[in-house]
Design an enzyme around this catalytic site. Structure first.
Site, mmCIF file in Angstrom:
data_model
loop_
_atom_site.group_PDB
_atom_site.id
_atom_site.type_symbol
_atom_site.label_atom_id
_atom_site.label_comp_id
_atom_site.label_asym_id
_atom_site.label_seq_id
_atom_site.Cartn_x
_atom_site.Cartn_y
_atom_site.Cartn_z
ATOM 1 N N GLY A 118 0.786 -1.231 0.000
ATOM 2 C CA GLY A 118 0.000 0.000 0.000
ATOM 3 C C GLY A 118 0.816 1.278 0.000
ATOM 4 C CG ASN A 127 1.935 3.381 -5.755
ATOM 5 O OD1 ASN A 127 2.366 4.412 -6.263
ATOM 6 N ND2 ASN A 127 2.504 2.199 -5.942
ATOM 7 C CG MET A 167 -1.762 -8.070 -6.319
ATOM 8 S SD MET A 167 -0.850 -7.392 -7.740
ATOM 9 C CE MET A 167 -0.173 -8.894 -8.442
ATOM 10 C CG LEU A 185 -11.484 -4.503 -10.888
ATOM 11 C CD1 LEU A 185 -11.396 -2.990 -10.725
ATOM 12 C CD2 LEU A 185 -12.426 -5.099 -9.843
ATOM 13 C CG ASN A 229 -3.576 -0.404 -12.364
ATOM 14 O OD1 ASN A 229 -3.419 -0.567 -11.143
ATOM 15 N ND2 ASN A 229 -2.950 -1.141 -13.265
ATOM 16 C CG HIS A 279 1.713 -1.829 -15.358
ATOM 17 N ND1 HIS A 279 1.400 -3.058 -14.814
ATOM 18 C CD2 HIS A 279 2.642 -2.064 -16.317
ATOM 19 C CE1 HIS A 279 2.103 -3.995 -15.427
ATOM 20 N NE2 HIS A 279 2.868 -3.423 -16.335
ATOM 21 C CB SER A 313 1.996 3.761 -17.345
ATOM 22 O OG SER A 313 3.141 3.531 -18.133
ATOM 23 C CG ASP A 331 -1.411 -3.998 -16.816
ATOM 24 O OD1 ASP A 331 -1.990 -3.439 -15.864
ATOM 25 O OD2 ASP A 331 -0.730 -5.035 -16.681
HETATM 26 C C1 GRF Z 1 3.470 -1.086 -7.486
HETATM 27 O O1 GRF Z 1 4.699 -1.301 -8.104
HETATM 28 C C2 GRF Z 1 2.386 -0.895 -8.501
HETATM 29 O O2 GRF Z 1 2.817 -0.206 -9.635
HETATM 30 C C3 GRF Z 1 2.039 -2.310 -8.863
HETATM 31 O O3 GRF Z 1 2.109 -3.025 -7.659
HETATM 32 C C4 GRF Z 1 2.991 -2.352 -6.770
HETATM 33 C C5 GRF Z 1 2.197 -2.036 -5.534
HETATM 34 O O4 GRF Z 1 2.993 -1.472 -4.500
HETATM 35 N N1 GRF Z 1 0.751 -2.369 -9.511
HETATM 36 P P1 GRF Z 1 2.300 -0.783 -3.266
HETATM 37 O O5 GRF Z 1 1.332 -1.801 -2.660
HETATM 38 O O6 GRF Z 1 1.579 0.435 -3.755
HETATM 39 O O7 GRF Z 1 3.406 -0.461 -2.329
#
Ligand code: GRF
Length: 190
Positions: free
Chosen positions: A15, A17, A93, A96, A110, A112, A139, A148
């Site tokens: 988490g 991000n 993960m 959808l 999202n 990526h 991105s 994606d």
């Molecule tokens: C990030 O690298 C994101 O781009 C990818 O999964 C990872 C998640 O990391 N989809 P976090 O849970 O946000 O630390």
């Protein structure tokens, strides 16, 4: 503040991000508030952060449902009381389906860790290294049913350095993810 947009964030793990989005809301960088954090895993570390910030959380475990449609209906039920304007997937993960996405046109984002359209799917940092690229990045894009593949809102590039491993490249990209996601949200809310 009545004109703050309401964001829901979906996570499955660390988490980081999600944290960057929450902090950007709290600092005023994004004119929004985080209304709910939803995880499909009860052990997602990011839930602790959300709770420490008094942000409502919900755990909706996909394994508790007979199919994706029922899981997605439960996600919608959790969102319903919050009048959500934007859903941000942040390390969520689960794929959808159109059943969910069609209800939120242009409202699901999202992030990526590759320069899309390159290296979709799992382990994009490893894919970039194996392809011999000299740069990669991240991105932020709209979510469409194909994985994606939605329109890109914002990208940030990082160099690939001799001797990079999947871990070192992932860490360099992650730093940029934490800048890119709030910037992309700000851009589309503007
Ligand atoms: C990030 O690298 C994101 O781009 C990818 O999964 C990872 C998640 O990391 N989809 P976090 O849970 O946000 O630390």
């Amino acid at each position: 503040m009545a004109d703050l947009k309401k964001i829901a964030i979906f996570i499955s793990g660390r988490g980081s991000n999600m944290q960057s989005i929450v902090k950007a809301c709290q600092s005023g960088e994004i004119p929004a508030e985080t209304s709910i954090i939803i995880s499909n895993r009860a052990d997602a570390a990011g839930l602790d952060f959300a709770q420490s910030k008094n942000i409502p959380t919900a755990v909706i475990n996909h394994k508790d449902f007979s199919d994706r449609t029922a899981f997605e209906d439960a996600l919608n039920e959790a969102l319903r009381p919050h009048a959500i304007d934007l859903i941000c997937l942040a390390g969520f993960m689960r794929v959808l389906t159109d059943h969910f996405i069609a209800k939120w046109p242009n409202k699901i984002l999202n992030i990526h860790p590759s320069l899309l359209p390159k290296f979709k799917g799992l382990h994009p940092q490893k894919q970039a290294l194996e392809a011999g690229e000299n740069e990669s990045g991240c991105s932020v894009h709209y979510v469409v049913p194909e994985l994606d593949s939605g329109p890109v809102i914002l990208q940030k590039a990082v160099p690939i350095i001799a001797g990079d491993t999947e871990e070192s490249l992932s860490a360099r990209i992650l730093e940029q993810e934490h800048i890119a996601y709030p910037q992309a949200i700000r851009k589309i809310l503007a």
